[in-house]
Design an enzyme around this catalytic site. Structure first.
Site, mmCIF file in Angstrom:
data_model
loop_
_atom_site.group_PDB
_atom_site.id
_atom_site.type_symbol
_atom_site.label_atom_id
_atom_site.label_comp_id
_atom_site.label_asym_id
_atom_site.label_seq_id
_atom_site.Cartn_x
_atom_site.Cartn_y
_atom_site.Cartn_z
ATOM 1 N N LYS A 47 0.885 -1.179 0.000
ATOM 2 C CA LYS A 47 0.000 0.000 0.000
ATOM 3 C C LYS A 47 0.916 1.221 0.000
ATOM 4 C CE LYS A 47 -1.573 3.135 2.015
ATOM 5 N NZ LYS A 47 -1.481 4.574 1.651
ATOM 6 N N GLU A 66 9.174 0.346 11.331
ATOM 7 C CA GLU A 66 10.328 1.227 11.077
ATOM 8 C C GLU A 66 9.809 2.651 11.221
ATOM 9 O OE1 GLU A 66 13.308 0.429 10.783
ATOM 10 O OE2 GLU A 66 13.401 -1.619 10.026
ATOM 11 N N CYS A 91 14.347 9.299 7.783
ATOM 12 C CA CYS A 91 14.208 8.851 9.170
ATOM 13 C C CYS A 91 15.553 8.948 9.878
ATOM 14 C CB CYS A 91 13.707 7.427 9.197
ATOM 15 S SG CYS A 91 14.617 6.363 8.086
ATOM 16 N N GLU A 109 10.708 14.792 16.061
ATOM 17 C CA GLU A 109 11.272 14.653 14.718
ATOM 18 C C GLU A 109 10.839 15.852 13.859
ATOM 19 O OE1 GLU A 109 9.710 11.459 12.266
ATOM 20 O OE2 GLU A 109 11.735 11.027 11.558
#
Ligand code: NDP
Length: 519
Positions: A167, A240, A274, A368
């Protein structure tokens, strides 16, 4: 792909120009279920294929990617906004390497493994592990590496004998569809690798469709939602998630090289990695010199449309990203940090931004950012550097820069992160042989490397008794002799020493005689 019904379509835009690139279908939950069910049927056949057959498919897919490299890189660049150069260097090159590695090595990596069972081997027993595929692997990636992450995970899943449903992110559906097309062109069964385009609801529907394992890449918030549903269904998963990766620069590092690394680590993919350098700690004595180098190198970067070959920094992927980056830069300003370069934006083009006088207590040092910001703080001692780096809820990657390798290794061992590089930064996702994954909120499980491959198989233990003409001494009926035997087992057999275990033999023989007499 079957039955494209474009009643409700997802439109894909180039974030640099706002140009409409194309559209994709939004799969309904019922359609997603149907896809998973077709995938499960395809699995029954695919699981019986040899490693050689799987390798042929992957190598053919590689050839197609190489033949279409410009077209694919342009699509990745336009849909995700990243520089064309990085679409090749950071997506296509690493995934081609991963494909050849797992195509050639999976058979060896998944070779059945004999287990040493110690004293039980004296009883004529042996054990081995074989590795079985799970079935249908659902891959839900983020938009920032829309090609290499899902394709890499799909390759490993297929080589291990699974089938795949991907997806893609709603921001990069066409790149997702391209992966499906590559496998079709390579001659795959149409249900082997299926792509279900759509938005978050489509992702949720995939998670609810009872795949056999979920490989998710994305934010902590979505990761938690997936973990909740998966826990309800007992579906195993790998997460992740995000990062806030620290870079520590000691005064004895090669400062020029470290500054170049910091600039690339913070600004490649416009900071939307990331494992971007999101926090930099430099030793106080060399801070001024190092920061000047970073600023000078940042000044030289050209920002613009990623399709221009000399453009290094491009565009944020969405308004959502822009508002996070803006709010973090604003928070730094308000809390007393100084912006040495950057800090402004024109549309989604946020300038590469270097920020100093930073403290860990500032909010954007804990969340983040996922944008082109490089906040720099200073430290005085090795202990302080380690403490500052570990003061985070995230733990994906980290880097340590020093010419003293002993110190580098010592510090690396004390940093809480899934990967710590010494005199390197960010790039190890590109090494197929090394595991990738985070500690703390950065995730669970691993992708890549042997550890990542093991996430895609279930170990099955096969145990053999070569002395099957005899009953086991722990079977029924129990008796005084049985209890004496069990005590001898406790004292001698369970000692871990072959010599001591042999002291239990007379009692074992008595027990065997008793059992045989009772037959
Ligand atoms: P999101 O969590 O928003 O989305 C990730 C994927 O999940 C997308 O495909 C998204 O679809 C889908 N999704 C959204 N909602 C749901 C749901 N309820 N159920 C199932 N799937 C859902 O992350 P971003 O796209 O914003 O990606 C950025 C994040 O990814 C950052 O935190 C980054 O650090 C992390 N990341 C981690 C990596 C790692 O290796 N650790 C690598 C790359 C990124 P849609 O986009 O259509 O909404």
């Amino acid at each position: 792909m079957k039955d494209l019904n474009l009643d409700s379509a997802l439109v894909s835009f180039d974030p640099a120009t706002g140009e409409r690139i194309g559209q994709a279908k939004i799969f309904t939950p019922e359609e997603v279920k149907e896809v998973v069910s077709r995938s499960r049927k395809a699995f029954l056949k695919w699981r019986t294929t040899s490693f050689e057959e799987r390798k042929r498919l992957i190598m053919r897919a590689r050839e197609i990617i190489l033949a279409e490299i410009d077209e694919i890189a342009e699509l990745i660049s336009k849909e995700s906004g990243k520089p064309f150069a990085e679409a090749i260097s950071m997506e296509i090159v690493p995934v081609l390497d991963l494909m050849q590695y797992f195509a050639r090595k999976t058979k060896k990596l998944l070779k059945p493994r004999k287990i040493q069972i110690g004293i039980f081997s004296l009883l004529g027993r042996s054990s081995k592990i074989i590795y079985e595929p799970y079935g249908v692997i659902a891959i839900i990636p983020a938009w920032n590496y829309p090609f290499s992450i899902p394709l890499g995970e799909a390759t490993m899943a297929l080589m291990a004998g699974n089938t795949v449903v991907i997806k893609p992110s709603e921001l990069t559906p066409l790149t997702g569809l391209k992966i499906g097309e590559i496998f079709q062109k390579a001659g795959a069964d149409e249900d082997l690798v299926q792509i279900v385009t759509g938005d978050g609801a489509t992702g949720a529907a995939l998670v609810e469709s009872l795949p056999d394992k979920i490989m998710f890449t994305g934010s902590v918030a979505t990761g938690k939602k997936i973990a909740e549903i998966a826990a309800r269904n007992l579906t195993p998963f790998v997460l992740e998630l995000g990062g806030k990766d620290p870079m520590i620069v000691f005064k004895d590092a090669n400062l020029d090289i470290a500054a170049s690394a910091a600039v690339w680590g913070a600004f490649c993919n416009t900071g939307q990695n990331c494992s971007s350098v999101e926090r930099l700690y430099v030793e106080e004595e060399v801070a001024e010199k190092f920061i000047n180098l970073v600023v000078e190198k940042t000044k030289k970067l050209k920002q613009g449309n990623g399709l221009e070959s000399d453009v290094s920094v491009t565009v944020l992927s969405s308004e959502k990203q822009l508002s996070i980056v803006k709010s973090h830069v604003e928070a730094f300003r308000k809390e007393g940090a100084r912006i040495l370069i950057g800090g402004n934006h024109e549309g989604l083009f946020f300038e590469p931004t270097v920020i100093v006088d930073v403290k860990n207590s500032m909010l954007p040092m804990q969340e983040e950012t996922f944008g082109p910001t490089l906040p720099i703080a200073t430290f005085k001692t090795e202990e302080e550097a380690i403490r500052l780096a570990n003061e985070s809820n995230f733990g994906l990657t980290a880097s340590v820069w020093t010419s003293d390798l002993k110190k580098g290794k010592r510090v690396a061992e004390k940093i809480q992160a899934g990967t710590v590089c010494i005199n390197e930064v960010l790039y190890t996702h590109g090494i197929a042989q090394t595991p990738w994954g985070g500690m703390k909120l950065s995730g669970q499980g691993r992708t890549h490397g042997l550890e990542g491959l093991m996430e895609l198989v279930q170990p099955k233990h096969i145990h053999l008794n070569r002395f099957s003409i005899l009953p086991d001494i722990w079977w029924m009926p129990y008796s005084e002799t049985a209890i004496k035997t069990f005590k001898a087992l406790a004292k001698h057999f369970a000692s871990g020493s072959m010599l001591k275990a042999s002291l239990a033999l007379p009692q074992i023989v008595r027990r065997l005689k008793e059992l045989l007499a009772n037959k």
